[in-house]
Design a protein around this motif. Sequence first.
Motif, short mmCIF file in Angstrom:
data_model
loop_
_atom_site.label_atom_id
_atom_site.label_comp_id
_atom_site.label_asym_id
_atom_site.label_seq_id
_atom_site.Cartn_x
_atom_site.Cartn_y
_atom_site.Cartn_z
N SER A 40 0.85 -1.19 0.00
CA SER A 40 0.00 0.00 0.00
C SER A 40 0.88 1.24 0.00
O SER A 40 1.92 1.28 0.67
CB SER A 40 -0.92 -0.01 1.23
OG SER A 40 -1.66 1.19 1.29
N ARG A 41 0.45 2.26 -0.71
CA ARG A 41 1.25 3.49 -0.79
C ARG A 41 1.02 4.40 0.40
O ARG A 41 1.79 5.35 0.59
CB ARG A 41 0.93 4.23 -2.10
CG ARG A 41 1.37 3.41 -3.33
CD ARG A 41 1.04 4.13 -4.61
NE ARG A 41 1.66 5.44 -4.63
CZ ARG A 41 1.11 6.53 -5.16
NH1 ARG A 41 -0.10 6.46 -5.72
NH2 ARG A 41 1.74 7.69 -5.13
N SER A 158 -8.81 7.21 0.52
CA SER A 158 -8.80 6.01 -0.32
C SER A 158 -7.41 5.39 -0.36
O SER A 158 -6.40 6.10 -0.52
CB SER A 158 -9.26 6.36 -1.73
OG SER A 158 -9.21 5.24 -2.57
N GLY A 159 -7.35 4.06 -0.24
CA GLY A 159 -6.09 3.33 -0.34
C GLY A 159 -5.30 3.27 0.94
O GLY A 159 -4.23 2.66 0.97
N HIS A 161 -3.91 2.00 4.35
CA HIS A 161 -3.78 0.76 5.12
C HIS A 161 -3.56 1.16 6.57
O HIS A 161 -2.53 1.74 6.92
CB HIS A 161 -2.60 -0.08 4.61
CG HIS A 161 -2.43 -1.39 5.32
ND1 HIS A 161 -2.62 -2.60 4.70
CD2 HIS A 161 -2.11 -1.67 6.61
CE1 HIS A 161 -2.41 -3.58 5.57
NE2 HIS A 161 -2.10 -3.03 6.74
#
Length: 782
Positions: A40-41, A158-159, A161
């Motif tokens: 994850s970024r 969004s995105g 973690h």
Amino acid sequence: MATVATQAPRRETGGIPAEVTSFVGRRQASADVKRALSESRLVTLTGVGGVGKTRLALHVAQSVSRAFPHGAWMVELAKLDDPSLVGNAVVTALRLTDSITDDPETVLTNYLANKRLLLVLDNCEHLLDSCARLTHSMLVAAPNVRVLATSREPLNISGEHIWPVPPLSVPTAGASLTEESAHRYEALQLFEQRASAAVPGFTISPANEETVARLCQQLEGLPLAIELAAVRLRALSVEEILERLEDRYRLLTGGGREAPPRHQSLRAAIEWSFDLCSELERTLWATLSVFAGDFDMEAAQVVCAVAGLAPDDVFNGMVGLVEKSVMSRKDHSGHARYQMLETIRQFGREQLNPIDERAIREGHRDYYLRLVEEAEADWFGPHQMDLLRRFAVEQPNIFAALEFCLTEAGEARTGMRLAYLLWWYWFGVSIRDGRYWLGRALALDQQPSNERAQALWVDGWFSSSQGNYKHALPVLHECRDLARELGDELTLGHAMQFIGLAKWFEGRLPEAVTAHEEALVHYRAAGAVNSLTALAMIDLGMTVAMLGDPQRDVALCEQAIAMCQERGERWAQSWGLWHIAFARWLLGDLAQVNTYARSALELKRHLDHVGVAWCVELLAWSAAASGQAEHAAVLFGIAETLWEPIGGGRLSGWQGLIDWSDERREQARKSLGAQAFQAAFDRGRGLAIDVAFAYALGESPTVAGAEESFEGRASTRQADEQLTRREREVAELVANGLSNKDVAATLVISQRTAECHVDHILRKLGFTSRTQVAAWFIEQRN
């Protein structure tokens, strides 16, 4: 802290501060965060203040920095108050000061567009909206940039973690420690390292390891609290620190001058979180502080209604507190439960004024009293296992409700009611706890009342079960006289039933028969059909069997068993099966003894700790009488361990049965020889509970399997050395009977991760079952 940019001579080298002190533990956590960062970024480390989010983030950033050609950079936001300056702080950390005339967001998106770097945004919780907007913009504009954020609350973009940072590992309460095992726990490692810096030469040794372990348990594995406590060793001993922990906020101060203000005392760390909460969340935090252990949403909504909070407000506020890491959420049997660390709970309690606190604690007590009333009414039925599981979870709150009743003026009688209604729970789980609470309540309110009469028969029963007849009979006679005065046929039946039990254990069998028969008369008059009336029939059967009529015993037990089966009841039914097994023992039918005793044991598993001991004891007699001396010795060892927590010695101090037991032990000892008998006996004493159950029931492991578990040390030693620290933690939890789901909740990892750990342990040790892991772990510990 100086800006990171001034610490990096070249932009490409990055801006992560060097670690001044050693990084302790967290190997698995570091690996998990690295893995999350590879997938994850945006990874956000969340957790309560002082749990070590920043330290973990910096350690991870340093260890992965080589994977980022343009460096890993630290942006410290704690000192920043203005949300509009977040972009400027990132620009400054990256040393992009030649472009400060432009909009910071534009500068960053343009600069980062073709860069491969890691950005650590530290302490975002008070600037969430600004951090979230800027992070989203940077990630959209720069596909090779990754962000590792620390915050008490997720960024919620969004995105993201989210990776909750758990406290450091600590020994479980009551765990036995060795010098080697003590150093496996992260909290103890940290305390030793920081303490040795404060007091050169300090080490954890056999002389202090138990005290250090208790201190770290009390500090809940919070790194900040542990480091602050270690500093106190300059003036206090470990024992003195532990004694003063009741006022932990005053004691735990004095962090390093270089530390941010919120980390210079434990109170400052918690106040930082409190200040970030909305008014609703603060009120809820204070109100929920009356709970002990964990609790569910229904309990929270009922108790918080006392403080004028609507159910929707409670729900929304609790969501916010979980998001801010003030509370944690876990699943238990498919239901969400919530918990505060004791440090946070104490701070919340301080926010309540005495009048509000009394009212809220009364509401808390009333909620759990209602649960207990409903459970006692439902006990004679098919839900006994569910009730015991539920109340094992609720025990801390039950204890808190009892403590309130027994420390607040005018509440003792309610406490008495709460304590006696739990008779089914105390008998199945801990007679000692039951006697403790009943004894306190009875001593506080000695005036005649229905509540006192009820508490007396429970106290008398438990005293008899512990072999303390000198206490039991006077208490039960008082109960009988009070019940007659009140005209209470049901309570009178209870009094006579347990007078009969006490006289039976004393060997006064004709009097015991008379008392039990009288109890049944009173039960019929009261129209009572429940677990205790079934037990009275069963106990009557036992006494007539001892007087030479085992056939009548069987008939009475079968009648009681049929009554229980009709309702789906298991507890009294299991006692009926045990008594039939005993009648078969008297008749010399050893095959039937095993059949009925094992059937009773199956029903009693996880249901009745007292009854389990009686079952294993009878199976040991049968094994000895059948010539299975080694099997008998192991069973006697298991039984010895089971009797200890009941109190009062084995077999409830019933001398006639003790004599029989001693004869069978001696028979097995002579057959095996003293040394072999003792070895098998000790092997039984050392078995984990699940292994012991399987052995007593004739399931895996067999005698050979049990011997292999204890004698195969050499074959598993090399594999043991290959286990990681986390795998050993998982093995210990497995040995304590936890499921994969419970292991995951305890270690704050995913269930899938827990399953992988268990699979690795089985493979490394060459085992095929959790039972083998449990037996192996016990052997290693011993």
